[in-house]
Every structure is written in C-alpha cells, then in structure tokens.
Design a protein around this motif. Structure first.
Motif, short mmCIF file in Angstrom:
data_model
loop_
_atom_site.label_atom_id
_atom_site.label_comp_id
_atom_site.label_asym_id
_atom_site.label_seq_id
_atom_site.Cartn_x
_atom_site.Cartn_y
_atom_site.Cartn_z
N ILE A 416 0.84 -1.20 0.00
CA ILE A 416 0.00 0.00 0.00
C ILE A 416 0.88 1.26 0.00
N ASP A 417 1.91 1.27 0.83
CA ASP A 417 2.83 2.42 0.89
C ASP A 417 3.47 2.66 -0.47
N SER A 418 3.88 1.58 -1.13
CA SER A 418 4.51 1.72 -2.45
C SER A 418 3.53 2.27 -3.48
N LEU A 419 2.28 1.81 -3.45
CA LEU A 419 1.29 2.31 -4.40
C LEU A 419 0.93 3.77 -4.12
N ASN A 420 0.84 4.12 -2.84
CA ASN A 420 0.58 5.53 -2.49
C ASN A 420 1.69 6.42 -3.04
N HIS A 421 2.93 5.94 -2.93
CA HIS A 421 4.06 6.72 -3.43
C HIS A 421 4.01 6.82 -4.95
N GLN A 437 8.87 1.81 -10.82
CA GLN A 437 9.66 1.24 -9.72
C GLN A 437 8.82 1.06 -8.46
N ASP A 438 7.98 2.04 -8.16
CA ASP A 438 7.10 1.93 -6.99
C ASP A 438 6.12 0.78 -7.12
N ILE A 439 5.56 0.61 -8.33
CA ILE A 439 4.62 -0.49 -8.54
C ILE A 439 5.35 -1.83 -8.43
N GLU A 440 6.57 -1.89 -8.94
CA GLU A 440 7.37 -3.12 -8.82
C GLU A 440 7.68 -3.41 -7.35
N ASP A 441 7.91 -2.37 -6.56
CA ASP A 441 8.13 -2.56 -5.12
C ASP A 441 6.88 -3.16 -4.46
N ALA A 442 5.72 -2.69 -4.90
CA ALA A 442 4.46 -3.25 -4.37
C ALA A 442 4.35 -4.73 -4.74
N LEU A 443 4.71 -5.06 -5.97
CA LEU A 443 4.69 -6.46 -6.40
C LEU A 443 5.64 -7.31 -5.56
N ALA A 444 6.82 -6.76 -5.26
CA ALA A 444 7.79 -7.50 -4.45
C ALA A 444 7.25 -7.77 -3.05
N SER A 445 6.54 -6.80 -2.48
CA SER A 445 5.95 -6.98 -1.15
C SER A 445 4.90 -8.09 -1.17
N LEU A 446 4.09 -8.11 -2.22
CA LEU A 446 3.08 -9.17 -2.34
C LEU A 446 3.73 -10.53 -2.60
N GLY A 447 4.89 -10.50 -3.28
CA GLY A 447 5.65 -11.73 -3.49
C GLY A 447 6.18 -12.29 -2.19
N GLU A 448 6.55 -11.41 -1.27
CA GLU A 448 6.97 -11.86 0.06
C GLU A 448 5.81 -12.49 0.82
N LEU A 449 4.62 -11.97 0.62
CA LEU A 449 3.45 -12.50 1.31
C LEU A 449 3.22 -13.97 0.92
N THR A 450 3.30 -14.27 -0.38
CA THR A 450 3.04 -15.63 -0.84
C THR A 450 4.27 -16.52 -0.81
N GLY A 451 5.47 -15.90 -0.73
CA GLY A 451 6.70 -16.69 -0.68
C GLY A 451 7.46 -16.75 -1.99
N GLU A 452 6.96 -16.07 -3.04
CA GLU A 452 7.69 -16.05 -4.31
C GLU A 452 8.99 -15.27 -4.16
N VAL A 453 8.96 -14.24 -3.35
CA VAL A 453 10.15 -13.47 -3.01
C VAL A 453 10.25 -13.53 -1.50
#
Length: 470
Positions: A416-421, A437-453
């Motif tokens: 959420i913070d990354s998308l707000n930015h 880059q901010d949207i990619e950061d949001a994707l990376a955070s969601l990847g951590e949630l599921t375990g892909e990252v």
C-alpha cells in the motif's frame, strides 16, 4: 530458540501424533530414498519397495539389528511429486501406546533418518511447490483453531482463497506496468506521465489492499480470541452465568456473599469467537483481607479485558456501589463500547424495564441485555451481543478472504505504501520509470506474502512456529 536448519531431500522422521496413549499413532518419514530406508525396519521389504504411490502396505516394524517385532502396522506409501512434501514419503500407522510409537520412531532413526525440525515437512511442501506461504501458515492456523469458525476461516486460506486474491491483484499491477512502459518505449508519442497512469485502476487496487489489511483485525480475533471479564457486586449471579455459558460447573455458586475470592478463567465459544471468560470476585467494600485482595485483583484485570460484562441483580436494583463502579466503567465514550450491562434474574424481577430506564438516566446510552442465569433466558441474545461488540467495526468487506498472520498484514501495508508513493509521483509529474519502480516494489511486497520473493529470516519465522511432524 536456535535457528532451524532445513536440508532439502535429506531423509527425516517425526512422530506426527500426540505422544499420549491412543488408539493410533503416526510416524511420518520423508526424503530421498525414504522407501528404501523404511524397508530396513519392515517385515516385508520387497512389498514396500514395489508398492505403487498412494497405497497401503501391511506388515510389522521390526528391530533393524535383531529383527525382533516392534508393532503390527500399515504403511501409507507416497511417491515423488504425489505427497504432501513433494518427496517420497512413508507414513507409519501403528498402535498408539507411548512406548510403541517411540519404538517405531527409534527404528526409523536407526534405519538412517534424522529427527525432523519444527515445520520441516511443511517447509519441504513449500520449496517443492506444493504450497505457498499463505497455505503453509493456514496449516498452523488449523492446528491451533479453537472454534469451528476459526478452523473454517483458516481452511479458506488453505484452499487457496487468499493466494488467488493476491495473484489477481498482482496481475492487475503487471497490467498497469505494461501500460506505462509503452510510453517509456515510445517517447515520440507526446503525452505526459499523468496520461500514462490509470489513476482509477491504481486506486481500485489500493482499496483492495486496504480491505485486506483491514481484515487482519477480525482474523486475529478468531485466531487468538478475546478476554471477556464478568464483574459486578457479590451475589449478582456472575458465577452462575459463568457456569451456564461454559455448560459446566466450574465456579462455586452460593448465596453467601464473597464466595468467589479470586478470578478463574476458561475458554468459551461466542458465535465462533474463542473467548477467555473470567469469573471474578464480587466488587464491594469488605473488612475481609482475603476478599479485599480478590477485589483488587478484579480491578487490575478489568483494563486488560476486551469486553467487560457488568452483572446487575435486577431484583435488587442499582446500589450505591454499583453506581461508583459503573461511573468508572462507563465514564468515557470509548469505554462504553467495552462494557455490556447484564441485567440478571430477569425471570424473577418485575423491575428490569424500570432499572434500564434508571441506568439510561444516569449513564446515557450503553449496551445491555436481560438474562436469567438460572433458566437460561436471554443467553442467545447475550452471546450474539458479545460477538457483535467484539467484532465491532473490524469485519472486512469480503468475509471469505482475510489475512492469516501479522507477517501478511505487514507485507500488504508495504505494498500500500509503495502504491501511495506511485500515485503521488504520478500526480507530481515525476518520470514514468519512478512510478514503475514503486509499482514493482508493491509487487515484491506481495511476493513476500506468498513466498515467491522471500528471505531465510522470513522462512525461519514462519516454519519454526510449527510443531514437529508438521
């Protein structure tokens, strides 16, 4: 706690059932050459080695050295890719005596298995693509579920509801990145960043993430439960109410004032919400030193409660002591939502309606319910009201999809913070690459949630909380 070391494919064994006398016990094994190793301690090694996956084999577990029989068993055989861990697995179903289960387990260690670490089976399921982190955490939730509702909500995550929602959001974010990068690839087209960014779509995605983040409060309530304290004057009927809510005689009930000298607690189910219910010493002025101590302990417990049930004897009416305690409990608006007035003995009283009006005149709006701890009248309304007050405004808009851990909530909040930015950068006219880059950061955070990252520290945090054998 020492950091767990997980070695993929290394043969592991664990006792998967509670080590107490029972009809059945399960010893679980997994890893490379698992079937061959178990055959060293099995009376029918050829039958085991030739068994197809997802089949049962009958025989005896025997001593690897002497050949002496340990126990008559059934073996569940699972081949590579067709098991919980994704590896070869053999589950040994033996008789549930403590000595018997330990005897079977010790033979597995003799055969060449090592003792499994906490959560190692689920970890292997994760690294072998059999489960993502949301499903792995849901396994732990189901094991610890205190009510049917808790289990049901965790089962939705185990089934993949949360993973599907996150995957859908990630697909939408990737679509937004692709649309923006068209402008980066073809700069000769005259348009600015505010034209390239679909603000409506990004805001809609952000709202979905905010709904998910908001769901954690409700999910945590169903997982961890809430503390609910029964309090009030002596002989108001607290202990009787405590017993009838638990459906067992836990508290001593007596007409003698001051019978309850200290608080006792037990788990109860309020419309699917697990509740730690406390029965406390009656609030009154007394010269009895022990009872005074009990009253003080009650007062110390009240600030820790998620909800206070103040029990009033509707036959006796409102006393001066009740007024003192209620002024403190209902003195502030935010405290009002933490208090439910329970007008007890309504089956014997003609004054319940008049008492309610008197209370409203003195304390304004408050939550109340009329009950009879003796006959059970009003108990359904009481449990409904307690559940409603505990949930309050915490329920998420989508009741079937919610976050299952604080770790998941943190990952969503980072997205959420990354998308707000990203939205701020777009509004201020910053370059397309900064927004991407901010949207990619949001994707990376969601990847951590599921375990892909993910990182080793996150994996350690998730799986070390599991029991051995799971």
């Amino acid at each position: 706690m020492a950091k767990e070391t997980y070695t993929p494919e290394e043969p592991i064994a664990a006792i998967a059932t509670a080590l107490v006398p029972a009809a059945l016990g399960i010893v679980r094994t997994s890893g490379k050459n698992c079937i061959d190793l178990v055959s060293k301690a099995f009376s029918r090694p050829k039958a085991l080695k030739s068994a197809q996956g997802n089949t049962l084999v009958y025989g005896w577990i025997v001593d690897c050295e002497s050949g002496g029989k340990i126990d008559e068993v059934m073996l569940g055989v699972y081949r590579n890719g067709k098991s919980f861990t994704g590896e070869e697995m053999v589950e040994i179903y033996c008789h549930g005596g403590t000595s018997t289960v330990l005897g079977v387990y010790n033979q597995m260690l003799k055969a060449g298995f090592r003792a499994a670490n906490r959560g190692e089976y689920t970890f292997r399921a994760f690294i072998n693509g059999k489960a993502d982190l949301t499903k792995a955490e849901a396994v732990k939730e189901i094991i610890g579920a205190k009510t049917d509702q808790s289990r049901s909500r965790a089962a939705e995550r185990l089934q993949g509801a949360l993973n599907s929602e996150i995957s859908s959001i990630k697909a939408e974010l990737l679509h937004q990145i692709a649309a923006i990068e068209v402008g980066i690839e073809y700069p000769e087209d005259e348009h600015n960043i505010t034209e390239e960014v679909d603000f409506s779509a990004l805001n809609a995605i952000n709202q979905k993430l905010k709904n998910l983040a908001g769901s954690w409060a409700t999910e945590k309530l169903y997982q961890d439960g809430a503390a609910v304290v029964l309090c009030g004057k002596t002989n108001a009927g607290k202990s009787s109410l405590f017993n009838i809510l638990l459906k067992e005689e836990r508290a001593i009930v007596s007409d003698i004032h001051g019978t309850t000298r200290d608080w006792i607690e037990s788990w109860a189910n309020f419309d699917g919400i697990p509740v730690r219910l406390f029965d406390t010493a009656g609030l009154r002025q007394t010269d009895d030193v022990i009872e005074q101590n009990g009253v003080e302990r009650t007062k110390e417990l009240l600030p820790q409660a998620d909800l206070v049930l103040y029990v009033l004897d509707s036959c006796a009416g409102l006393s001066g002591e009740d007024e003192v305690f209620l002024k403190e409990l209902l003195g502030e608006n935010e405290k009002t939502q933490k208090v439910l007035l329970v007008l007890n003995k309504c089956d014997k009283s003609q004054n319940a309606a008049a008492l309610t009006e008197e209370l409203k005149a003195k304390f304004g709006d408050f939550n109340s319910v009329n009950v009879s701890a003796k006959s059970g009248t009003g108990l359904r309304e009481l449990t409904n009201k307690v559940a409603s007050l505990l949930q309050n405004s915490q329920s998420s808009e989508n009741s079937t999809i919610g976050l299952g851990s604080k770790r998941q909530k943190q990952a969503v909040e980072e997205a959420i913070d990354s998308l707000n930015h990203a939205l701020s950068c777009a509004e201020l006219g910053f370059g397309s690459d900064a927004v991407v880059q901010d949207i990619e950061d949001a994707l990376a955070s969601l990847g951590e949630l599921t375990g892909e990252v993910t990182s080793d520290d996150i994996l350690q945090s998730v799986f070390s909380a599991f029991c051995v054998g799971k």
